[in-house]
Write a protein that holds these residues in place. Sequence first.
Motif, PDB file in Angstrom:
ATOM      1  N   LEU A 198     -12.810  54.740  -4.031  1.00 21.18           N
ATOM      2  CA  LEU A 198     -13.753  55.347  -4.769  1.00 21.18           C
ATOM      3  C   LEU A 198     -14.920  54.233  -4.779  1.00 21.18           C
ATOM      4  CD1 LEU A 198     -11.289  56.731  -7.354  1.00 21.18           C
ATOM      5  CD2 LEU A 198     -12.714  58.021  -6.048  1.00 21.18           C
ATOM      6  N   PRO A 199     -16.214  54.940  -5.025  1.00 23.82           N
ATOM      7  CA  PRO A 199     -17.285  54.202  -5.039  1.00 23.82           C
ATOM      8  C   PRO A 199     -17.332  53.398  -6.546  1.00 23.82           C
ATOM      9  CG  PRO A 199     -17.925  56.383  -4.714  1.00 23.82           C
ATOM     10  CD  PRO A 199     -16.375  56.436  -4.965  1.00 23.82           C
ATOM     11  N   PRO A 200     -17.953  52.207  -6.461  1.00 23.30           N
ATOM     12  CA  PRO A 200     -17.899  51.401  -7.914  1.00 23.30           C
ATOM     13  C   PRO A 200     -18.697  52.099  -9.030  1.00 23.30           C
ATOM     14  CG  PRO A 200     -18.559  50.015  -5.926  1.00 23.30           C
ATOM     15  CD  PRO A 200     -18.605  51.451  -5.233  1.00 23.30           C
ATOM     16  N   ASP A 201     -19.519  52.878  -8.687  1.00 23.12           N
ATOM     17  CA  ASP A 201     -20.103  53.493  -9.744  1.00 23.12           C
ATOM     18  C   ASP A 201     -19.221  54.626 -10.435  1.00 23.12           C
ATOM     19  OD1 ASP A 201     -20.663  55.073  -7.473  1.00 23.12           O
ATOM     20  OD2 ASP A 201     -21.963  56.141  -8.632  1.00 23.12           O
ATOM     21  N   VAL A 202     -18.534  55.235  -9.476  1.00 20.79           N
ATOM     22  CA  VAL A 202     -17.414  56.399 -10.072  1.00 20.79           C
ATOM     23  C   VAL A 202     -16.506  55.609 -10.844  1.00 20.79           C
ATOM     24  CG1 VAL A 202     -15.749  58.137  -9.315  1.00 20.79           C
ATOM     25  CG2 VAL A 202     -17.977  57.951  -8.115  1.00 20.79           C
ATOM     26  N   LEU A 203     -15.875  54.457 -10.171  1.00 21.90           N
ATOM     27  CA  LEU A 203     -14.772  53.632 -11.233  1.00 21.90           C
ATOM     28  C   LEU A 203     -15.407  53.157 -12.219  1.00 21.90           C
ATOM     29  CD1 LEU A 203     -12.918  51.701  -8.308  1.00 21.90           C
ATOM     30  CD2 LEU A 203     -11.874  53.469  -9.626  1.00 21.90           C
ATOM     31  N   ALA A 204     -16.508  52.696 -12.319  1.00 24.44           N
ATOM     32  CA  ALA A 204     -17.006  52.083 -13.546  1.00 24.44           C
ATOM     33  C   ALA A 204     -17.404  53.116 -14.466  1.00 24.44           C
ATOM     34  CB  ALA A 204     -18.505  51.192 -13.287  1.00 24.44           C
ATOM     35  N   ARG A 205     -17.773  54.298 -14.221  1.00 27.52           N
ATOM     36  CA  ARG A 205     -17.904  55.264 -15.353  1.00 27.52           C
ATOM     37  C   ARG A 205     -16.952  55.672 -16.423  1.00 27.52           C
ATOM     38  NH1 ARG A 205     -19.293  61.699 -14.857  1.00 27.52           N
ATOM     39  NH2 ARG A 205     -19.859  61.922 -17.097  1.00 27.52           N
ATOM     40  N   ARG A 206     -17.143  55.162 -17.697  1.00 29.41           N
ATOM     41  CA  ARG A 206     -16.430  55.706 -18.675  1.00 29.41           C
ATOM     42  C   ARG A 206     -16.753  56.793 -19.533  1.00 29.41           C
ATOM     43  NH1 ARG A 206     -13.842  53.110 -16.062  1.00 29.41           N
ATOM     44  NH2 ARG A 206     -12.864  50.981 -16.068  1.00 29.41           N
ATOM     45  N   VAL A 207     -15.831  57.903 -19.622  1.00 25.25           N
ATOM     46  CA  VAL A 207     -16.113  59.267 -20.380  1.00 25.25           C
ATOM     47  C   VAL A 207     -15.360  59.223 -21.570  1.00 25.25           C
ATOM     48  CG1 VAL A 207     -16.097  61.562 -19.698  1.00 25.25           C
ATOM     49  CG2 VAL A 207     -16.795  60.118 -18.046  1.00 25.25           C
ATOM     50  N   PRO A 208     -15.870  59.586 -22.728  1.00 25.38           N
ATOM     51  CA  PRO A 208     -15.319  59.687 -24.042  1.00 25.38           C
ATOM     52  C   PRO A 208     -14.209  61.095 -23.714  1.00 25.38           C
ATOM     53  CG  PRO A 208     -17.330  59.256 -24.469  1.00 25.38           C
ATOM     54  CD  PRO A 208     -17.104  59.695 -22.892  1.00 25.38           C
ATOM     55  N   ALA A 209     -13.206  60.987 -24.545  1.00 26.80           N
ATOM     56  CA  ALA A 209     -12.088  62.350 -24.223  1.00 26.80           C
ATOM     57  C   ALA A 209     -12.899  63.618 -24.608  1.00 26.80           C
ATOM     58  CB  ALA A 209     -11.066  62.219 -25.175  1.00 26.80           C
ATOM     59  N   ASP A 210     -13.747  63.671 -25.655  1.00 25.15           N
ATOM     60  CA  ASP A 210     -14.401  64.862 -25.985  1.00 25.15           C
ATOM     61  C   ASP A 210     -15.402  65.576 -24.941  1.00 25.15           C
ATOM     62  OD1 ASP A 210     -12.868  64.832 -28.348  1.00 25.15           O
ATOM     63  OD2 ASP A 210     -14.611  64.505 -29.592  1.00 25.15           O
ATOM     64  N   GLU A 211     -15.967  64.483 -24.466  1.00 25.55           N
ATOM     65  CA  GLU A 211     -17.169  64.810 -23.370  1.00 25.55           C
ATOM     66  C   GLU A 211     -16.439  65.448 -22.009  1.00 25.55           C
ATOM     67  OE1 GLU A 211     -20.473  62.751 -20.414  1.00 25.55           O
ATOM     68  OE2 GLU A 211     -19.826  61.826 -22.353  1.00 25.55           O
ATOM     69  N   GLY A 212     -15.291  64.673 -21.918  1.00 20.72           N
ATOM     70  CA  GLY A 212     -14.505  64.835 -20.452  1.00 20.72           C
ATOM     71  C   GLY A 212     -14.142  66.384 -20.518  1.00 20.72           C
ATOM     72  N   ALA A 213     -13.559  66.706 -21.781  1.00 22.58           N
ATOM     73  CA  ALA A 213     -13.042  68.065 -21.963  1.00 22.58           C
ATOM     74  C   ALA A 213     -14.069  69.200 -21.927  1.00 22.58           C
ATOM     75  CB  ALA A 213     -12.229  68.039 -23.628  1.00 22.58           C
ATOM     76  N   ARG A 214     -15.089  69.046 -22.283  1.00 23.40           N
ATOM     77  CA  ARG A 214     -16.531  69.666 -22.334  1.00 23.40           C
ATOM     78  C   ARG A 214     -16.616  69.827 -20.671  1.00 23.40           C
ATOM     79  NH1 ARG A 214     -18.315  67.020 -26.979  1.00 23.40           N
ATOM     80  NH2 ARG A 214     -19.600  65.673 -25.600  1.00 23.40           N
ATOM     81  N   GLU A 215     -16.792  68.884 -20.057  1.00 16.67           N
ATOM     82  CA  GLU A 215     -17.156  68.805 -18.792  1.00 16.67           C
ATOM     83  C   GLU A 215     -16.087  69.689 -17.975  1.00 16.67           C
ATOM     84  OE1 GLU A 215     -19.605  67.731 -16.916  1.00 16.67           O
ATOM     85  OE2 GLU A 215     -20.778  66.615 -18.312  1.00 16.67           O
ATOM     86  N   LEU A 216     -14.952  69.303 -18.119  1.00 13.00           N
ATOM     87  CA  LEU A 216     -13.697  70.211 -17.606  1.00 13.00           C
ATOM     88  C   LEU A 216     -13.882  71.694 -17.839  1.00 13.00           C
ATOM     89  CD1 LEU A 216     -11.089  67.426 -17.421  1.00 13.00           C
ATOM     90  CD2 LEU A 216     -12.381  68.113 -15.552  1.00 13.00           C
ATOM     91  N   VAL A 217     -13.759  71.996 -18.949  1.00  9.10           N
ATOM     92  CA  VAL A 217     -14.175  73.339 -19.437  1.00  9.10           C
ATOM     93  C   VAL A 217     -15.202  73.960 -18.681  1.00  9.10           C
ATOM     94  CG1 VAL A 217     -14.319  75.030 -21.449  1.00  9.10           C
ATOM     95  CG2 VAL A 217     -12.590  73.212 -21.545  1.00  9.10           C
ATOM     96  N   ALA A 218     -16.203  73.236 -18.911  1.00  9.08           N
ATOM     97  CA  ALA A 218     -17.511  73.862 -18.010  1.00  9.08           C
ATOM     98  C   ALA A 218     -17.178  74.201 -16.826  1.00  9.08           C
ATOM     99  CB  ALA A 218     -18.723  72.990 -18.177  1.00  9.08           C
ATOM    100  N   ARG A 219     -16.673  73.198 -15.955  1.00 12.06           N
ATOM    101  CA  ARG A 219     -16.239  73.479 -14.838  1.00 12.06           C
ATOM    102  C   ARG A 219     -15.383  74.642 -14.338  1.00 12.06           C
ATOM    103  NH1 ARG A 219     -18.301  68.761 -14.927  1.00 12.06           N
ATOM    104  NH2 ARG A 219     -18.877  67.357 -13.128  1.00 12.06           N
TER     105      ARG A 219
END
Length: 401
Positions: A198-219
């Motif tokens: 994986l690219p370094p910027d992808v590995l380095a990104r940290r996503v809070p659980a609430d934001e992750g849930a919103r992003e995945l539900v939106a997808r």
Amino acid sequence: MSADVARRIALGAQGFAEPRPAGAPTRRHLRKVLSRVRLLQLDSVNVAVRAHYMPLFSRLGSYEPALVDDAAWSHSARRPRLLVEYWAHEASLVPVEDWPLFHSGAKRQGWWRNYATVVEASPGLVDDVLAVVRESGPMGAGAIEKALSGGGPRAKDHWGWNWSEVKQVCEYLFGAGVLTTGTRRGFERHYDLAERVLPPDVLARRVPADEGARELVARAATALGVATEPDLRDYYRLAPARSRQAVAELVDAGVLEPVEVRGWNAPAYKHVEARVPRVVAGRALLCPFDPLIWERARTERVFDFFYRIEIYVPAPKRVHGYYVFPFLLDGRLVGRVDLKADRAAGVLRVQSAFSEPTADVGRVAVELAAELRHMADWLELDDVVVAPRGDLAPALSAVVR
């Protein structure tokens, strides 16, 4: 909205409202499909075709499977890796940029957590596995075990661990995001360090659980078009509380619109960008793990089509067959066929064929025969042979002949 409108929204969201490409599908077409479905589920059953190849065929028609292979298991500066493996709906290929969302804490606990006891009991084994992969590159669990045992048979009383423990450690590290799939050989997963895939910027990104849930539900909402909260939750197997909170927050943000679908027994939500196709035309065979139909209760609600996979049902008790493909024609599921690719004989075998009660059997047979021929050509099989099982089989057999 009416059930018919909801059905057309769902089909449009999954890419079935557009014609297939006139020419050979390219990486651009792959990207477009992925922008809709967001993932390709993996499955080991190969009786007809591997599950991750079929959704693209259903939407694009005949294409080179290398299109998926190159996107998932190779990388170059000119053609960067598009997909990476992780537990999404189930084991899936997901866009590389979505990787941080799956490690945000939004998803419910994975089954691989059951292997934590092995990891805790054998920390040295974890270090050894990582050292072997770091030194040798992508490897299957069996090859890792051989490397750790010196390349030869290992005495059963040596080190206190066995092959299954190595595999469990690999799967635990895969679930934790330390390892991922570098490549596959004969569908065997070859583990590699996530930092090399994986690219370094992808590995380095940290996503809070609430934001992750919103992003995945939106997808999920983009992929489904209109759906109940359990539908949205199931797409990525999210934790229930996280999913419900994310849906409420996306409604407040104007991303999801609450709607009532006549005939549905639960509230529904439409993505604000979802469109209602005026008409859905064309045909497609759908594998059991296609995202349009993998959630069986939703399939019945949207298409009035009762569908179960019968792989684990004893043969005498199967209703429709071992590996059954629903047939989509002009926006409706009108039949189903149990398919087997007999590669030794060069034959696509239709082991059973059934129509839905309200279907026009004559037209279904003609359209299905054409799609089966198209699929056989894609799989480089010479013939389509229909067995005499199911109410659709006589008409289909007559057309195929």
